[in-house]
Design an enzyme around this catalytic site. Structure first.
Site: not given
Lengths: 449, 155
Positions: A203, A370
């Site tokens: 990420d 997330d």
């Protein structure tokens, strides 16, 4: 009116109170669903896992991976995590290519198929597990009626947010995240930890590197002012000022960046309305902030709606140029979140955004990935002890708060996974190695009960 | 509930979630600058929801799709257009007139579906093996799952 303007432009007491209230409301509206998702995963893990269940899990996963015998060791976990990251990177670049070639209907169809698969297959399995564990005598006819209805309704709510209530859209996204995260907790332990750390590093690279896939998608979305077809959780905006375009994403920089984004938009909106001098100032700022012309058309459910929308936007552009310019400056303060598809092991893939940003109305946006990986971390901690659950939960919320502070500071889309995952893993290790020993010693010596 | 439709528009704009106390100052100051918003919103989300001109087509599509064995779409229709459903015929705005038939029919359809399903499920649970005989064990869901081997993957 003049008093309100004088009070709004400089940051005095009432304005600061407004800023604090707005900021607190924004933070709570993103923390509540994250907490609900993690709580549901912990409940599912605690309810559905039993001391005898790890053996079937390991056996089924070993059978799925081609009969790899033996336990869960670190090299296998690293290989699995690396494979997963490579697959995610390839899928993200494919998504960026399709978005660049304007194959948005293909992306939306794939997204619908993914969401429906997750809700039908994983939801059905979890429902069967719950029925078997609790011995609820539901009949097959009712189950056959309720499961497709719930899956279809939730998939529709997740994919077409304009046609359902906002609360239902948010609940559908949380449901998809809970089911996916629960599936991830069935992986072996070291594979899960390696996967979490690898995804956090991925990420970080995908968002901040110039050639990263999420960065490429971000720049494409900014240039076209389009909505990326992805599963993104959008907190309900505190000030529902921009009624129809509150789901679009914008990026830009404004003077007075020290204010919060929503309050900045509010201040700019209040300043621009009465004064034409500020309008000319906005005209000066406009070419520097926006890369292209803003087309407020959104993907519609039907073609007729799209045609009517384009007609109305054309008329608006012809009729009210100054209003459009003010609208552009007002929404130019927003940030753009990020996007990331996540292929899974059992041929079920969920596309979602992985990052944090602000929509055109100042509401905070958080990718569904997330949610999934936060919940995987807490669910994995729930398999060990509840002390680790509390520690990981607080660490993840603290990481989310730090990411929000960085978002307010840098004013561009940021990866939301690295800080929270790093803090979560760190607190898990510390709790497991230090706090548990400390509490056991205190209990043994009757210092605390 | 009628007061939400015919009353203050700022209250309707907040939708389902309460606004903070400082928000009470902003609508009054905003009302002095912007044109007044429409007197009523068709959806529970107020200005964030569907525009009034799209509401009728949307309600009709959801009502029609509910007949494809998807009664939950009727429930979504009722929840989304709750202000239309709850406002009385006399005091509702004229813009609600095209939307109301579909929402009312969706409510009737979902009520019928709920009554039938709950009656059948309750009969199955309460009656049990005494009422249905050995076929009860073949219909109960965890036995069906055991036969199909579905629960073996996770359990």
């Amino acid at each position: 009116m003049a008093d309100a303007d004088a009070a709004a432009v400089p940051v005095d007491g009432p304005a600061r109170t407004t800023v604090l209230d707005s900021l607190g409301e924004d933070i709570t509206r993103i923390v509540y669903p994250v907490s609900a998702c993690m709580l549901l995963v912990v409940l599912l893990v605690s309810l559905l896992s039993s001391p005898s269940s790890p053996s079937p899990f390991s056996a089924s996963i070993a059978a799925a991976t081609g009969g790899v015998s033996g336990g869960d060791d670190i090299p296998t976990a690293l290989i699995t995590a690396l494979t997963f990251v490579v697959a995610v990177t390839a899928a993200t670049f494919l998504l960026a290519l399709l978005f660049y070639l304007r194959c948005t209907p293909c992306l939306r169809a794939y997204l619908g198929f993914s969401a429906l698969s997750v809700l039908l297959v994983l939801g059905g399995q979890v429902a069967l597990l719950l029925l078997s564990r609790l011995r609820l005598p539901l009949d097959a006819v009712s189950f056959a009626l309720l499961l497709p209805n719930a899956a279809g309704a939730l998939a529709l709510a997740a994919l077409v947010p304009a046609s359902v209530p906002i609360a239902l859209h948010q609940a559908a996204l949380v449901a998809v995240a809970v089911l996916t995260a629960f599936w991830f907790t069935l992986l072996p332990e070291w594979t899960t930890w390696a996967l979490l750390v690898a995804m956090a590093i991925y990420d970080l690279a995908a968002v901040l590197l110039p050639g990263g896939p999420l960065r490429v998608l971000l720049e494409l979305a900014i240039q076209r002012n389009e909505e990326i077809p992805a599963l993104v959780y959008e907190a309900r905006p505190v000030d529902p000022r921009h009624g129809r375009n509150w789901r679009l994403w914008r990026e830009g920089r404004q003077p007075g960046a020290d204010l919060d984004a929503s309050s900045t938009v509010e201040v700019i909106g209040e300043v621009l309305q009465p004064d034409s001098g500020n309008s000319s100032a906005s005209q000066v700022h406009e070419p520097a902030t926006l890369a292209g012309d803003i087309s407020n058309s959104r993907p519609r459910v039907t073609l007729a709606a799209a045609l009517s929308s384009s007609d109305s936007s054309t008329v608006a552009q012809v009729g009210e140029v100054s209003a459009l310019q003010e609208h552009r400056v007002a929404v130019a303060e927003m940030m753009v979140p990020l996007i990331q598809p996540r292929p899974q092991r059992s041929e079920e893939e969920v596309e979602d955004e992985d990052g944090i940003g602000l929509s055109s109305s100042g509401a905070i946006k958080l990718g569904l990935g997330d949610f999934i990986f936060y919940s995987v971390l807490v669910g994995r901690a729930a398999m060990y002890d509840y002390m680790t659950v509390y520690a990981c939960y607080l660490a993840i919320i603290a990481g989310l708060g730090i990411t929000l502070l960085l978002l307010a500071f840098f004013r561009k889309a940021l990866p939301a996974l690295p800080v929270s995952i790093a803090l979560g893993v760190l607190f898990y290790v510390l709790t497991r190695t230090l706090l548990e020993e400390f509490v056991v010693q205190c209990s043994t010596n009757l210092v605390m009960f | 509930m009628e007061a939400r439709v015919a009353g203050v528009p700022e209250d309707e704009e907040s939708g389902l979630l309460p606004r903070p106390s400082a928000a009470g100052r902003r609508p009054s100051s905003r009302g002095a600058r912007f044109p007044p918003p429409p007197a009523a919103w068709a959806t529970v989300d107020g200005p964030l929801g569907l525009p009034l001109e799209d509401a009728e087509g949307h309600a009709r599509r959801f009502f029609m799709w509910g007949f494809a064995c998807l009664p939950f779409l009727w429930a979504i229709n009722c929840c989304y257009f709750w202000p239309v459903l709850r406002s009385s015929v006399a005091s509702s705005p004229a813009a609600f007139a095209p939307i109301r038939p579909y929402v009312v029919r969706s409510a009737i359809g979902f009520t019928i579906f709920s009554v039938v399903l709950v009656t059948w499920a309750t009969t199955f649970v309460v009656g049990g093996e005494r009422l249905f005989g050995p076929v009860w064990n073949d219909l109960v869901m965890y036995n069906v799952a055991d036969k199909l081997g579905i629960s073996g993957f996770m359990g």
